[in-house]
Design an enzyme around this catalytic site. Structure first.
Site, mmCIF file in Angstrom:
data_model
loop_
_atom_site.group_PDB
_atom_site.id
_atom_site.type_symbol
_atom_site.label_atom_id
_atom_site.label_comp_id
_atom_site.label_asym_id
_atom_site.label_seq_id
_atom_site.Cartn_x
_atom_site.Cartn_y
_atom_site.Cartn_z
ATOM 1 N NE ARG A 1 -6.292 0.584 -1.726
ATOM 2 C CZ ARG A 1 -5.669 1.071 -0.793
ATOM 3 N NH1 ARG A 1 -3.847 1.122 -0.269
ATOM 4 N NH2 ARG A 1 -6.268 1.709 0.140
ATOM 5 C CG ASN B 1 -3.204 12.019 3.060
ATOM 6 O OD1 ASN B 1 -2.013 10.645 2.052
ATOM 7 N ND2 ASN B 1 -2.676 11.577 4.538
ATOM 8 C CE LYS B 2 -5.410 4.902 4.446
ATOM 9 N NZ LYS B 2 -6.353 4.365 4.047
ATOM 10 C CG ASP C 1 -3.162 7.991 -1.347
ATOM 11 O OD1 ASP C 1 -3.179 8.743 -0.126
ATOM 12 O OD2 ASP C 1 -3.125 6.859 -1.657
ATOM 13 N NE ARG D 1 0.125 1.201 3.059
ATOM 14 C CZ ARG D 1 1.340 2.191 3.787
ATOM 15 N NH1 ARG D 1 2.145 1.592 3.981
ATOM 16 N NH2 ARG D 1 1.004 3.869 4.063
ATOM 17 N N GLY D 2 0.369 2.699 0.412
ATOM 18 C CA GLY D 2 0.839 3.629 0.032
ATOM 19 C C GLY D 2 1.049 4.053 -1.667
ATOM 20 C CB ALA D 3 0.013 7.277 -3.239
HETATM 21 O O1 MRU Z 1 -4.631 3.116 2.053
HETATM 22 P P1 MRU Z 1 -3.149 3.498 2.394
HETATM 23 O O2 MRU Z 1 -2.171 2.984 3.205
HETATM 24 O O3 MRU Z 1 -2.805 2.604 0.386
HETATM 25 O O4 MRU Z 1 -2.713 4.739 2.196
HETATM 26 C C1 MRU Z 1 -1.585 5.598 2.469
HETATM 27 C C2 MRU Z 1 -1.921 6.842 2.461
HETATM 28 O O5 MRU Z 1 -3.065 7.055 2.734
HETATM 29 C C3 MRU Z 1 -0.964 7.877 2.299
HETATM 30 O O6 MRU Z 1 -0.296 9.063 3.056
HETATM 31 C C4 MRU Z 1 -0.447 8.119 1.000
HETATM 32 O O7 MRU Z 1 -0.714 7.091 0.569
HETATM 33 C C5 MRU Z 1 0.700 8.722 1.303
HETATM 34 S S1 MRU Z 1 2.182 7.820 0.560
HETATM 35 C C6 MRU Z 1 3.537 7.558 0.472
#
Ligand code: MRU
Length: 359
Positions: A103, A264-265, A254, A48-50
């Site tokens: 996603r 973002n999250k 994201d 995970r993580g963009a």
């Molecule tokens: O659902 P996730 O864990 O993929 O969400 C991640 C986030 O919201 C991060 O803050 C975002 O992707 C930036 S990561 C450099």
């Protein structure tokens, strides 16, 4: 300071993905011999993580090309080569279409899939078309995607650390570290850089309900790097801002719309609103590739809706009454008016963004 563990890598004819669902208890890798399996690791949040989703998409496309090459018989006549090139493009376009649905919110998925498909189209034009050379070229392109991401993170981290005073105390949210990127990290990259140059006193990580990226991943990363840190539950942030000197809140992103509205999250918006009340600077740290110039504002950003099961259960244990209803939007949009500045690899930016500012 080194990244604690590689999140994704290619070995032999497979892609290996660190299963982040098992962290911090165990370090497990998922072996993917097919591009669809990489897509599944994105969908089920093993990965995970963009920016890391973008890196995984790049490797998945290279794997799709390798799969195509493995099914091909050697072509002797030029007619068959051009048919193979056409089939290759069809196969790669199908891979893109399968992967794109993994996603919806992070812009990196479509961005990198389109970049890889574009590269595949160029390779298919070679005369004679060579499937073996093509998958190798796409694997090199995937490695370039990862290298570029790491370089952006290092550059934006240097810009971000300059904004902070000595003895800085920072709150961060979710996980925007090495685990969420090709390496080093964005928001957590700034924290790491501030620590490296002796400016950081302490980082506070919000646990980030419901998926607990903060407690499971960010704390783990910070502790691996011996960075002074403490965990807070999400609802402690306002208390902390009122009691302690917090110099900045730094989060990742994201997808960022042209006007600066930022997805973002889930919970990031709440934190930004609290920061405004307490007059704490609120920064978004992200590569300029996260800016989606096609979108005028945040209402156009697609928000992923995940299973409510992830809200009513923690680690498979039910924490709400049986049959309780729950919501699970995985992201929210912070209005640009609550964001002090954007920390990017090109420096500190303020919206509205111009096309020339994005890569
Ligand atoms: O659902 P996730 O864990 O993929 O969400 C991640 C986030 O919201 C991060 O803050 C975002 O992707 C930036 S990561 C450099």
């Amino acid at each position: 300071m080194r990244d604690p563990v590689r999140t994704i890598f290619w070995k032999g004819s497979c892609v290996y993905v660190l299963d982040q669902r098992a962290l911090p208890a165990r370090t497990l890798f998922i072996r993917c011999a097919e591009y669809r399996q990489v897509g599944e690791t994105i969908r089920n949040m093993a990965l995970r993580g963009a920016p890391l989703i973008g890196c995984a998409a790049a490797y998945a496309m290279a794997l799709a090309a390798l799969q195509f090459s493995a099914t091909l018989r050697p072509h002797k006549s030029p007619g068959k080569e051009s048919r193979a090139a056409a089939e290759f493009i069809k196969h790669m376009a199908e891979a893109r279409n399968v992967l794109i649905s993994a996603r919806p919110t992070a812009v990196h998925l479509s961005l990198i899939l389109d970049r890889m498909l574009g590269r595949a189209r160029n390779l298919a034009q070679a005369v004679p078309f060579d499937a073996g050379k093509s998958w190798k070229a796409l694997k090199s392109e995937a490695e370039r995607v990862v290298r570029e991401d790491i370089q952006s993170n290092l550059d934006l981290s240097r810009h971000g650390a300059k904004l902070l005073p000595h003895g800085a105390q920072i709150i961060t949210y979710c996980n925007a570290g090495a685990l969420a990127t090709g390496g080093w990290g964005t928001a957590l990259g700034v924290v790491r850089q501030a620590f490296k140059i002796g400016k950081l006193k302490k980082a506070f990580a919000c646990e980030t309900r419901p998926y607990l990226q903060g407690s499971r991943l960010t704390l783990w990363e910070l502790m691996q790097n011996k960075i002074p840190c403490a965990l807070i539950t999400d609802n402690m942030a306002g208390y902390l801002m009122g009691r302690e000197k917090i110099h900045a809140i730094i989060v990742g992103a994201d997808r960022i719309a042209r006007n600066g509205d930022t997805a973002n999250k889930i919970g990031t918006f709440t934190l930004a609103a609290l920061a405004r009340y307490h007059r704490v600077p609120f920064y978004v740290a992200a590569a300029t590739s996260t800016i989606d110039m096609k979108l005028a504002g945040g209402k156009d950003i697609p928000i992923e809706q995940r299973s409510p099961k992830e809200v009513v259960e923690i680690n498979g244990r039910r924490i709400a009454p049986r049959n309780a209803q729950a919501l699970h939007p995985a992201f929210d949009v912070t209005p640009h008016a609550l964001i002090t500045a954007f920390i990017t690899e090109k420096g500190i930016l303020h919206p509205p963004f111009k096309r020339a500012q994005t890569s």
